[in-house]
Design a protein around this motif. Structure first.
Motif, PDB file in Angstrom:
ATOM      1  N   ASP A 130      50.750  46.053  72.140  1.00 12.32           N
ATOM      2  CA  ASP A 130      51.154  47.247  71.395  1.00 12.32           C
ATOM      3  C   ASP A 130      51.937  48.165  72.336  1.00 12.32           C
ATOM      4  N   PRO A 131      53.255  48.333  72.119  1.00 15.36           N
ATOM      5  CA  PRO A 131      54.067  49.134  73.039  1.00 15.36           C
ATOM      6  C   PRO A 131      53.513  50.543  73.249  1.00 15.36           C
ATOM      7  N   ARG A 132      52.833  51.111  72.217  1.00 18.33           N
ATOM      8  CA  ARG A 132      52.273  52.465  72.376  1.00 18.33           C
ATOM      9  C   ARG A 132      51.169  52.454  73.433  1.00 18.33           C
ATOM     10  N   LEU A 133      50.402  51.374  73.488  1.00 17.69           N
ATOM     11  CA  LEU A 133      49.284  51.303  74.426  1.00 17.69           C
ATOM     12  C   LEU A 133      49.753  50.871  75.811  1.00 17.69           C
ATOM     13  N   ALA A 134      50.742  49.978  75.843  1.00 18.71           N
ATOM     14  CA  ALA A 134      51.298  49.573  77.147  1.00 18.71           C
ATOM     15  C   ALA A 134      51.955  50.789  77.814  1.00 18.71           C
ATOM     16  N   ALA A 135      52.575  51.659  77.002  1.00 21.18           N
ATOM     17  CA  ALA A 135      53.218  52.868  77.540  1.00 21.18           C
ATOM     18  C   ALA A 135      52.168  53.800  78.138  1.00 21.18           C
ATOM     19  N   PRO A 165      46.487  54.228  67.483  1.00 22.18           N
ATOM     20  CA  PRO A 165      45.483  53.307  68.007  1.00 22.18           C
ATOM     21  C   PRO A 165      44.677  53.923  69.142  1.00 22.18           C
ATOM     22  N   GLY A 166      43.505  53.366  69.401  1.00 25.37           N
ATOM     23  CA  GLY A 166      42.737  53.696  70.595  1.00 25.37           C
ATOM     24  C   GLY A 166      42.893  52.563  71.586  1.00 25.37           C
ATOM     25  N   LEU A 167      42.551  52.843  72.861  1.00 25.04           N
ATOM     26  CA  LEU A 167      42.647  51.784  73.873  1.00 25.04           C
ATOM     27  C   LEU A 167      41.353  51.755  74.679  1.00 25.04           C
ATOM     28  N   LEU A 168      40.732  50.592  74.659  1.00 23.19           N
ATOM     29  CA  LEU A 168      39.449  50.422  75.326  1.00 23.19           C
ATOM     30  C   LEU A 168      39.612  49.415  76.457  1.00 23.19           C
ATOM     31  N   PRO A 222      51.626  44.915  60.533  1.00 21.19           N
ATOM     32  CA  PRO A 222      51.965  43.480  60.454  1.00 21.19           C
ATOM     33  C   PRO A 222      52.580  42.936  61.735  1.00 21.19           C
ATOM     34  N   GLN A 223      53.386  43.747  62.438  1.00 24.86           N
ATOM     35  CA  GLN A 223      54.046  43.205  63.639  1.00 24.86           C
ATOM     36  C   GLN A 223      53.052  42.890  64.756  1.00 24.86           C
ATOM     37  N   LEU A 224      51.822  43.431  64.641  1.00 30.15           N
ATOM     38  CA  LEU A 224      50.816  43.148  65.674  1.00 30.15           C
ATOM     39  C   LEU A 224      49.851  42.042  65.246  1.00 30.15           C
ATOM     40  N   ALA A 225      50.104  41.436  64.090  1.00 30.05           N
ATOM     41  CA  ALA A 225      49.185  40.404  63.582  1.00 30.05           C
ATOM     42  C   ALA A 225      48.908  39.299  64.610  1.00 30.05           C
ATOM     43  N   SER A 254      58.922  58.588  83.484  1.00 33.60           N
ATOM     44  CA  SER A 254      58.097  58.402  82.284  1.00 33.60           C
ATOM     45  C   SER A 254      58.987  57.866  81.163  1.00 33.60           C
ATOM     46  N   GLY A 255      58.338  57.391  80.109  1.00 31.91           N
ATOM     47  CA  GLY A 255      59.067  57.023  78.889  1.00 31.91           C
ATOM     48  C   GLY A 255      59.806  55.699  78.954  1.00 31.91           C
ATOM     49  N   LEU A 256      59.510  54.857  79.947  1.00 33.27           N
ATOM     50  CA  LEU A 256      60.181  53.552  79.997  1.00 33.27           C
ATOM     51  C   LEU A 256      59.617  52.659  78.889  1.00 33.27           C
ATOM     52  N   THR A 257      60.502  51.964  78.178  1.00 33.75           N
ATOM     53  CA  THR A 257      60.043  51.147  77.046  1.00 33.75           C
ATOM     54  C   THR A 257      59.385  49.862  77.541  1.00 33.75           C
ATOM     55  N   PRO A 258      58.148  49.610  77.085  1.00 38.31           N
ATOM     56  CA  PRO A 258      57.471  48.395  77.550  1.00 38.31           C
ATOM     57  C   PRO A 258      57.745  47.177  76.666  1.00 38.31           C
ATOM     58  N   ARG A 259      57.680  46.012  77.281  1.00 38.58           N
ATOM     59  CA  ARG A 259      57.646  44.754  76.512  1.00 38.58           C
ATOM     60  C   ARG A 259      56.721  43.789  77.243  1.00 38.58           C
ATOM     61  N   LEU A 260      55.889  43.115  76.455  1.00 38.53           N
ATOM     62  CA  LEU A 260      54.945  42.159  77.035  1.00 38.53           C
ATOM     63  C   LEU A 260      55.691  40.867  77.328  1.00 38.53           C
ATOM     64  N   LEU A 261      55.494  40.315  78.529  1.00 35.24           N
ATOM     65  CA  LEU A 261      56.156  39.039  78.836  1.00 35.24           C
ATOM     66  C   LEU A 261      55.469  37.941  78.042  1.00 35.24           C
ATOM     67  N   GLY A 262      56.291  37.134  77.374  1.00 39.49           N
ATOM     68  CA  GLY A 262      55.720  36.121  76.480  1.00 39.49           C
ATOM     69  C   GLY A 262      55.161  34.925  77.214  1.00 39.49           C
TER      70      GLY A 262
END
Ligand SMILES: Nc1ncnc2c1ncn2[C@@H]1O[C@H](COP(=O)(O)OP(=O)(O)O)[C@@H](O)[C@H]1O
Ligand SMILES: O=P(O)(O)O[C@H]1O[C@H](CO)[C@@H](O[C@H]2O[C@H](CO)[C@@H](O)[C@H](O)[C@H]2O)[C@H](O)[C@H]1O
Length: 464
Positions: free
Chosen positions: A110-115, A47-50, A84-87, A142-150
């Motif tokens: 997206d954990p890749r972009l949050a990272a 993905p790209g991040l804008l 699908p998991q990002l739907a 570095s490398g800490l796994t991200p999770r978005l707070l719901g």
């Protein structure tokens, strides 16, 4: 670019909890800045991040003078096809423009972009208008796994490896956000009641406008295994457990933070002119709220009396100290860690709907105390304990804990009443906009604070 995104944003923005202009159409957008944090690779799955800062133009709310042009921070994930998991994070596919053919989605999901965002914060520097900074002694792994707070909040937060939490401000404006300014100032005094920021990022204003940078995000230590005061109070209510010891400790913690803020940042004395201005500002807020929420109107005159008393005390020579305060203190802003049972305070942004300049002004500490007292009322209403002395006992315990470190807020009943009234009025507007089913909670307080006009019954049932 913003022209081609407008149809998508017009539909997506109002559905976000953090969108401040609910109930009014968006009539146009203006792009403030667009920064590619990560370029998209065409045809691939990366993905790209804008990063976008976008102004949303909206007409005035009924009875209010001018329209608004609030600036929002957006992090757009850009991909050919969304996994699908990002739907649930989908924003849409622009029909034309430079992003034509791409799928846009909430980037933080997206954990890749949050990272990637954490990587940027680890390394101070600039990227276009964005400036990334960190405390000199911060050692962010570095490398800490991200999770978005719901949780649905005024902003968006991501937790990294249960070690850090990044708060991304959504409605932004020129000037340092108090949620960066105050925790940093507190850390400098050695106050350990507030997680100290380790890194942050800002947007520089365009050209030589003389405007201050906008705070966009703050990274702080995450308090693992903590629960907020709201959950704890409702938990206690559910099993009819005592909450006074917790409330007392919370009063203690609040007073410590107030003392540290008074040490770290300028304080002022409020005399007659300032107290008259304060009373007028409260009256204006009441009038605006009553224009928007008809249920408030019958109480307007009685409530004004509380503000008039404050002005009258000023005219009689009474003075109070004002200092930087939390500004939106309630049970949800206090976290208690399971390991040591210690309270910390978070979210020093102030009431999100107020202009930044107003939120950064010194105020009597009674404003925060009143906020927390209102919160005990809320908990009692939502936890079905109205008609019991639960709220009153918690309120008294909080004031006792506060008095052990500072002064007893109950010694200033008129100052406290004016602030409690102002807070309940704010809550009426907040609930009418965001949770109409809860409107009866602050309305019950309004009924009480107004001295219950004769012949008028207390407002409706509790929320479930
Ligand atoms: N330092 C922290 N440690 C643990 N949880 C936190 C921390 N800061 C915030 N949180 C959690 O994140 C939620 C949102 O944070 P907050 O600063 O209140 O954001 P908002 O302005 O969006 O309400 C809080 O209710 C709390 O549950
Ligand atoms: O935490 P935020 O900065 O988003 O604060 C806003 O939302 C709060 C609700 O989440 C709101 O607080 C009101 O409801 C609480 C219970 O949910 C209660 O404990 C508070 O006393 C009450 O004011 C807050 O006012 C608003 O600014």
């Amino acid at each position: 670019m913003v022209v081609s995104l407008a149809p998508l944003l017009r539909e997506w923005l109002p559905r976000q909890r953090w969108f401040a202009g609910k109930g009014r159409p968006i009539t146009g957008f203006a792009l403030v800045s667009a920064t590619e944090l990560l370029p998209r690779t065409r045809g691939g799955t990366a993905p790209g991040l804008l990063h976008l800062l976008v102004r949303a133009r909206q007409p005035a709310a009924p009875g209010q003078g001018r329209g608004t042009e609030d600036c929002y921070q957006l992090l757009l994930g850009v991909q050919d096809v969304l996994p699908p998991q990002l739907a649930p994070a989908l924003i849409g596919r622009p029909a034309d423009g430079p992003l034509h053919g791409c799928t846009l989605y909430e980037g933080l999901a997206d954990p890749r972009l949050a990272a990637l965002l954490l990587e940027r914060l680890r390394m101070p520097g600039r990227l276009g208008p964005l400036r990334f900074s960190r405390e000199a002694d911060a050692d962010i792994p570095s490398g800490l796994t991200p999770r978005l707070l719901g949780a649905e909040q005024s902003n968006s937060s991501a937790v990294y490896g249960e070690t850090y939490i990044l708060k991304l401000f959504r409605r932004v404006g020129p000037g340092t956000n108090p949620d960066l300014e105050l925790p940093r100032a507190l850390a400098n005094t050695g106050c350990s009641r507030v997680p100290a920021p380790v890194a942050w990022f800002e947007a520089e204003p365009p050209g030589r406008s003389g405007a201050e940078p906008m705070t966009l995000g703050v990274l702080q230590p995450y308090l693992p295994g903590s629960a907020d005061g709201w959950q704890l109070a409702l938990g206690a209510l559910a099993v009819r457990a005592d909450f006074t010891a917790s409330a007392r400790a919370l009063g203690h913690a609040t007073a410590e933070v107030h003392l540290a803020l008074a040490e770290a940042l300028p304080t002022v004395v409020l005399r007659r002119p300032q107290l008259e201005r304060l009373a007028s500002a409260m009256t204006r807020r009441l009038d605006a709220a009553a224009d928007a929420v008809p249920a408030l109107r019958p109480y307007r005159n009685a409530l004004r009396a509380a503000y008039e008393e404050l002005a009258a005390l000023g005219r009689a020579g009474r003075t109070w100290h004002a200092q930087r305060i939390h500004g939106d203190l309630h049970l949800g802003q206090a976290l208690r860690t399971a390991a040591d049972g210690r309270w910390s305070l978070i979210d020093f942004e102030g009431e999100p709907a107020r202009p930044l300049a107003e939120r950064r002004r010194p105020q009597p500490v009674a404003r925060d105390v009143a906020g927390m007292l209102r919160s005990f009322d809320y908990a009692a209403a939502v936890g079905h304990a109205t008609g019991t002395d639960w709220a009153q006992r918690a309120r008294d315990a909080f004031c006792e804990g506060y008095a052990a470190v500072h002064h007893d807020p109950r010694e200033d009943p008129r100052l406290l009443r004016a602030h409690e009234t102002d807070k309940a009025v704010y809550e009426v507007l907040y609930e009418a906009r965001h949770r109409p089913d809860w409107l009866s909670v602050p309305m019950s307080a309004i009924h009480r604070l107004a001295g219950a006009p004769s012949g008028r019954r207390a407002p409706g049932p509790n929320p479930v």
